[in-house]
Write an enzyme that holds these catalytic residues in place. Structure first.
Site, mmCIF file in Angstrom:
data_model
loop_
_atom_site.group_PDB
_atom_site.id
_atom_site.type_symbol
_atom_site.label_atom_id
_atom_site.label_comp_id
_atom_site.label_asym_id
_atom_site.label_seq_id
_atom_site.Cartn_x
_atom_site.Cartn_y
_atom_site.Cartn_z
ATOM 1 N N ASP A 42 7.241 5.427 -21.106
ATOM 2 C CA ASP A 42 7.575 5.204 -22.519
ATOM 3 C C ASP A 42 9.053 4.844 -22.634
ATOM 4 O OD1 ASP A 42 9.289 7.553 -22.698
ATOM 5 O OD2 ASP A 42 7.469 8.781 -22.746
ATOM 6 N N HIS B 117 6.963 17.696 -15.916
ATOM 7 C CA HIS B 117 7.680 16.453 -16.259
ATOM 8 C C HIS B 117 8.917 16.284 -15.373
ATOM 9 C CE1 HIS B 117 8.898 13.078 -18.611
ATOM 10 N NE2 HIS B 117 10.001 13.632 -19.046
ATOM 11 N N TYR C 131 5.730 11.774 -23.411
ATOM 12 C CA TYR C 131 5.092 11.967 -22.112
ATOM 13 C C TYR C 131 4.058 10.881 -21.788
ATOM 14 C CZ TYR C 131 7.329 16.508 -22.625
ATOM 15 O OH TYR C 131 8.272 17.491 -22.824
ATOM 16 N N ALA C 132 4.212 9.725 -22.377
ATOM 17 C CA ALA C 132 3.303 8.605 -22.045
ATOM 18 C C ALA C 132 3.866 7.922 -20.806
ATOM 19 C CB ALA C 132 3.201 7.647 -23.217
ATOM 20 N N ASN C 133 3.813 8.627 -19.687
ATOM 21 C CA ASN C 133 4.321 8.102 -18.414
ATOM 22 C C ASN C 133 3.288 8.369 -17.327
ATOM 23 O OD1 ASN C 133 7.042 7.825 -19.665
ATOM 24 N ND2 ASN C 133 6.963 10.091 -19.672
ATOM 25 N N HIS D 288 0.850 -1.192 0.000
ATOM 26 C CA HIS D 288 0.000 0.000 0.000
ATOM 27 C C HIS D 288 0.895 1.256 0.000
ATOM 28 C CE1 HIS D 288 -3.414 2.447 2.142
ATOM 29 N NE2 HIS D 288 -3.255 2.773 0.855
#
Lengths: 129, 129, 129, 129, 129, 129, 129, 129, 129, 129
Positions: free
Chosen positions: J28, J96, J118-120, J20
């Protein structure tokens, strides 16, 4: 964390490696585990976790197309016998010595805390496609 | 094989290393285990093995002179609260966040399959002489 | 820390792995230990710890169903002979060379500081269920 | 095999690394060993091997120019006190807590099976030239 | 630090492992060391340390009950021959090729900087009790 | 095999890594080697190999643009002093304690068997282009 | 840094291990390197570094008493053939398949970036004394 | 085998890990490589492979959005200067000491055999999307 | 980062090692991967990534001179059959059992997420010179 | 084999460790992955597997109670923005650079083959009890 399923880091990784035909031995705490196969030791103390708990947990995760146990279980351990026969209608029974030598080629051995005799089964993995 | 006691190879070795004052965290499956302390992962599936089974098994093996749990357990998990209070009359309660930071200095973390909240206790080892 | 029993971290872990039928060689400091089996080296100096101390400590921990020693012990080491015969009424005696080759298949070798000849015994693990 | 001296493979190697001024902690089985220094665990069971056996074995091997123990030993463990005072006429006594923090910088920690309190000494290596 | 004896950490540890009957090959810098046995590489530069220095250092430490060298040493290296014959009155001589194959089963290989031919000897460990 | 130069596998590899400005400590057997730098332990027994043998061997291999030794060497070890002063006309002398702390940042430590005091020098690597 | 010679840390260490009779395969980038021998991969891109550069670099370092190449080189790679024949007047030529199986027993394989066929040679180490 | 590109197993793997903004130091054989970053040692001997060969090979593989070199290159190494200025119109020049400290945070260091001064460049990775 | 090609660090390194004649098995997620060959596990979930995506990615990188698949694919998996036959006009078909035993000698096994039967092909590497 | 879910051995094991509050970065192929967190590299080639495929696969397995992405995604990558906003109504957006520093404390980083900017997303694990 994970939603469900196998929470043990070692076991979760080991199960993902399995392929069609690989052997997985689920055994009691007294089984003499051979050197060679990968071992995940879940045993804590006598009976914890039990053979039944671990077997059913694995059957939720794995495609299984065959199972082999020791013939001696029928006399020595009615409880395990009943469990195995309900889970595996086509259960194969061989002498305990033969199960031990078969287990040397298992890809994975999962040791439980089971402390009742001959509570061992060698599962043969199936494939879901 | 062993006559009794801890059957898990990783745990048996880890317990033998403990000294007076070392911390041992026994935790549920959801505890965010910090990087650093040695971890023995006994978790199999939700509830297996339980916090109670593992705690009692460890108390049979270890000299314990103190225990700390999260204050939030009293409300969230009466079962664990009762267990902890019977086992440790002088149980110390701290905020869960503090328990987590204390646990970073534990010498050993034993992860159970417990799936009820705040079932965590940081044991302080005693010494038998 | 632990309440009692084996305090050595390496040995405690190794004992927990043992299964029914596994061999455990307890040997003196001069035994040529083969490459292969896991070795726990308890030897410190000549005589420390002694073969008797270590053997009795292990017998408190392990279920043992058989024991094999070297025939030559009877003549060379009366003390060890008496110890072995009292501990193992059904002690098997074989030539020292045979004991050495049998030991290559032991699962665990525990080296003591014993400095009296032929103080070696290959225990066969039993099972408590 | 070796004619005499240290028979333990781990300890023999560790002693050879020591240089002038390095610390060597010889401790009882209950000492909370810090993470960091190299540890040779000779402990087998309570009392085996004893603090005295191991200390004297090491003093045969090592040049020692100083020794520090815990002040509390005088009251809690007359036997160890007498041993330490005869071996180290210039024995330094500090609070146990300070000995523990000093031990974190030891180069080597040798754990015995000693099960009597405060049987710990931090040796400072000398040099034979 | 150590009072005397072997100061090399790798060699000191390796010697402590040796048992009765184990082989120890002491060889020159040109010996083709087989894969398998443990190797302690003391070689620094041609001649440093010499075969004689290392051999005598080891003979101070080890019980040796036999020694085998290459027959070719007698012609090719009178110095080594004289050294070997004084140290081992019952020196066994075999073809160099045979010494090489025997060395594959040595438990330990100690490589010196020796740069004179056939300065190799396979020692068989004895036992001091 | 190699035609000449460094025959030690560990040292040969370590020397090839060195770059301009890297520190190489060549030390006697009693120097307390700090944890951190890579160590090549050439020491065998007191005096073997000597500080001079190893230093000259390294000077044949390495471009060296600076050297620092302990001031105390002048009084305690005339032999080493003479060696150092002839090899390094611009030898820097600092207190031994300072040399020890400087050595913690060495890239490589080469331990010899030297058993005469303060036979230590911290070389600063140069570059051949 | 080093004054000259082999600057590669892996190769420098590997060369120092070689003994009389050990095999060293110097090969092009396409050679199927068997599992077993130690490999130093110097290849960067097609042709860099070349077979000739690496071979001549090694011949400066190693005593070589024999060389074996693939018969097919004569037709497929005149350049390599000429290089090999000038370097090794007694060059042995065997079928490429045989060279591959011989290479499985090499002690060291040095992979170059060479991208012209059959630019492989198995060197047999000599000894300088 | 691969059709083209990087043939070195270590370098090929290391390049695939790189992300946007990661530093890659391409350096000559004398650069003091800091402990920390991953190092691929392509150096064989002085000049082999050259800084130019390796730099151009890497520029074929990597998206590069910036480059930093040592100011001292302009005077000491016209060849490298010309190469760097043609490859990186926006080349940044800093003192050599600063380049060294920047390089401690590089993600990868590629060591060449270059033996002409200041032939080092710290590339900053770009990204192709 | 890399401009294009294989982005996986494990696979990129493994491909660079391949030589002429090495086997590369590209397999579905259910293939029982033998112990021995190096495995790069790209599988994520059923179907991701697909056999086709991975095969074509590899064919862009590798020189391939032969391919072997399981005869059973023709009936069980028309899609994979069509893919294999277009990519490999001279595709060899053998019984699945034989493909499995051939795969034990592959140098590299690339596991995909493919979840349609018999989507396995054993590529034989060619060489670009 | 497994019936369903994560088939990757490395990822399956890593997910089981999560607790947890632990962070899991799904990124990416161009994200500069910091040294420290455990990395599972699923990337194969540009776009394979995609960010969406991997994210959804993980969301099937993990309890997630929070998600953070880079603000810049909205402008640079509408597709990823739409995906993130549908999956995480309470998506947190940060610069970012901040996402990168947060990711250094992630417990696990899963690298995809995504090749769109920016596919994070940094997931915060929840707990199912």
């Amino acid at each position: 964390m994970k939603k469900a399923g196998i929470l043990n880091r070692h076991l979760a990784g080991a199960l993902a490696e399995l392929g069609h035909g690989h052997g997985v031995l689920v055994c009691d705490a007294g089984m003499p585990i051979p050197v060679g196969p990968r071992v995940v030791d879940l045993a804590f103390r006598a009976g914890v976790p039990s053979f039944a708990e671990v077997l059913d947990g694995l059957l939720d995760e794995l495609v299984v197309e065959g199972a082999t146990a020791a013939r001696e279980v029928r006399e020595a351990n009615p409880g395990a016998t009943a469990l195995l026969q309900t889970r595996f209608p086509a259960l194969e029974l061989v002498p305990h010595e033969e199960l031990k030598s078969l287990s040397a080629n298992a890809r994975l051995i999962v040791r439980t805390g089971e402390a009742r005799p001959y509570a061992n089964v060698l599962l043969r993995c199936g494939v879901f496609f």
